[in-house]
Design a protein around this motif. Structure first.
Motif, short mmCIF file in Angstrom:
data_model
loop_
_atom_site.label_atom_id
_atom_site.label_comp_id
_atom_site.label_asym_id
_atom_site.label_seq_id
_atom_site.Cartn_x
_atom_site.Cartn_y
_atom_site.Cartn_z
N ARG A 1 0.83 -1.21 0.00
CA ARG A 1 0.00 0.00 0.00
C ARG A 1 0.87 1.25 0.00
NH1 ARG A 1 -3.50 -2.23 4.98
NH2 ARG A 1 -4.36 -4.06 3.92
N ALA A 2 1.90 1.24 0.83
CA ALA A 2 2.77 2.42 0.91
C ALA A 2 3.50 2.64 -0.41
CB ALA A 2 3.78 2.24 2.05
N GLN A 3 3.98 1.57 -1.04
CA GLN A 3 4.72 1.71 -2.30
C GLN A 3 3.84 2.25 -3.41
OE1 GLN A 3 6.14 -2.33 -2.61
NE2 GLN A 3 8.12 -1.83 -1.72
N VAL A 4 2.64 1.68 -3.56
CA VAL A 4 1.75 2.13 -4.63
C VAL A 4 1.24 3.55 -4.34
CG1 VAL A 4 -0.41 1.68 -5.85
CG2 VAL A 4 1.10 -0.21 -5.25
N THR A 5 0.91 3.82 -3.08
CA THR A 5 0.45 5.17 -2.72
C THR A 5 1.54 6.20 -3.00
OG1 THR A 5 -1.00 4.28 -1.00
CG2 THR A 5 -0.42 6.61 -0.85
N ALA A 6 2.79 5.89 -2.62
CA ALA A 6 3.89 6.82 -2.86
C ALA A 6 4.11 7.03 -4.36
CB ALA A 6 5.17 6.30 -2.21
N THR A 7 4.01 5.95 -5.14
CA THR A 7 4.20 6.08 -6.59
C THR A 7 3.13 6.98 -7.18
OG1 THR A 7 5.22 3.89 -6.73
CG2 THR A 7 4.34 4.82 -8.77
N LEU A 8 1.87 6.78 -6.79
CA LEU A 8 0.80 7.62 -7.33
C LEU A 8 0.95 9.07 -6.89
CD1 LEU A 8 -2.39 5.37 -7.08
CD2 LEU A 8 -0.75 5.61 -8.94
N ARG A 9 1.43 9.28 -5.68
CA ARG A 9 1.66 10.66 -5.23
C ARG A 9 2.77 11.31 -6.06
NH1 ARG A 9 0.65 14.58 -2.04
NH2 ARG A 9 2.30 15.83 -1.08
N LEU A 10 3.85 10.58 -6.31
CA LEU A 10 4.93 11.13 -7.13
C LEU A 10 4.45 11.43 -8.55
CD1 LEU A 10 7.88 8.88 -5.93
CD2 LEU A 10 7.63 11.35 -5.57
N ILE A 11 3.61 10.56 -9.09
CA ILE A 11 3.04 10.81 -10.42
C ILE A 11 2.20 12.09 -10.39
CG2 ILE A 11 1.33 9.96 -12.09
CD1 ILE A 11 2.39 7.12 -11.46
N GLY A 12 1.41 12.25 -9.34
CA GLY A 12 0.61 13.45 -9.22
C GLY A 12 1.45 14.71 -9.12
N LEU A 13 2.56 14.63 -8.39
CA LEU A 13 3.42 15.80 -8.22
C LEU A 13 4.19 16.15 -9.49
CD1 LEU A 13 4.84 14.97 -4.67
CD2 LEU A 13 3.39 16.93 -5.25
N THR A 14 4.56 15.15 -10.26
CA THR A 14 5.42 15.39 -11.43
C THR A 14 4.68 15.36 -12.76
OG1 THR A 14 5.91 13.03 -11.65
CG2 THR A 14 7.38 14.34 -10.24
N ARG A 15 3.43 14.84 -12.75
CA ARG A 15 2.68 14.63 -13.99
C ARG A 15 3.48 13.73 -14.94
NH1 ARG A 15 -0.15 16.69 -10.74
NH2 ARG A 15 -1.65 18.39 -11.05
N ALA A 16 4.11 12.71 -14.37
CA ALA A 16 4.97 11.82 -15.16
C ALA A 16 4.16 11.10 -16.23
CB ALA A 16 5.63 10.79 -14.25
N GLU A 17 4.74 11.01 -17.42
CA GLU A 17 4.09 10.28 -18.51
C GLU A 17 4.37 8.78 -18.43
OE1 GLU A 17 5.55 12.05 -22.05
OE2 GLU A 17 4.43 13.92 -21.81
N THR A 18 5.55 8.42 -17.85
CA THR A 18 5.95 7.02 -17.79
C THR A 18 6.69 6.76 -16.48
OG1 THR A 18 6.26 7.04 -20.19
CG2 THR A 18 7.13 5.14 -19.00
#
Length: 198
Positions: free
Chosen positions: A40-57
């Motif tokens: 849960r922590a890993q996936v939550t952190a990844t989604l938060r980082l995607i939200g912060l950076t608007r990462a495409e990949t």
């Protein structure tokens, strides 16, 4: 790279966060059974980082296929367009996957840890060269090899569909063979795909 973003811990994990990604089906598979909170922590952190950076990949190494598949499912469920790519695992000359957890191994553990990848290669050979497709035999032989590694405490070895992470009873090319365990207090994980039969 052109730009490196190096945020503070407070920027990424500010106090007061109240949302966590919960994936009940995935948490019943593999290490999620014993480490659901970590997943849960890993996936939550990844989604938060995607939200912060608007990462495409987002890129993962093949040894982290489990996390990559879980992230891909979460992105699809939440209609987030970020793509997940899995690259071949970078390995040391002795086969040990390069990663931050493996850097914590003591010298004697480091020498023994190289045999984990050898056990996975033997399973690939058993499938591709000798035609072993029954998961009980394939996993049994792999488990036996892993338990002989000095100092290694085997946590799991599974054969999974690489997309759904569902346990496979008969092996097919492309299936994912995943291993997790401990040397001392250091947890290591590795994974390989089964090759085409020869």
């Amino acid at each position: 790279m052109d730009v490196l973003w190096l945020p503070s811990e407070e920027d990424v994990y500010p106090r007061g966060l109240s949302t966590q990604v919960h994936m009940p089906q995935i948490e019943q598979v593999l290490s999620g059974v014993m480490h659901a909170d970590v997943l849960r922590a890993q996936v939550t952190a990844t989604l938060r980082l995607i939200g912060l950076t608007r990462a495409e990949t987002v890129y993962y190494g093949e040894q982290d296929w489990y996390k990559a598949a879980a992230t891909r499912m979460a992105l699809a469920d939440l209609s987030i367009r970020t793509q997940v790519e899995v690259a071949p695992t970078s390995r040391a000359p002795d086969g040990l996957a390069l990663g931050t957890m493996n850097e914590r191994l003591r010298p004697e553990e480091r020498r023994s840890a190289s045999y984990v990848f050898q056990a996975l290669q033997e399973a690939q050979n058993l499938f591709a060269q000798h035609g072993e497709v029954e998961s009980t035999r394939l996993l049994g032989r792999t488990s036996a090899a892993l338990t002989r590694i000095p100092g290694f405490r085997l946590q799991y070895v599974h054969l999974l569909n690489p997309t759904t992470l569902v346990e496979q009873h008969r092996a097919s090319p492309g299936d994912l063979l995943m291993v997790g365990g401990y040397f001392g207090r250091t947890r290591i994980a590795d994974a390989v795909r089964l090759p085409d039969a020869r």
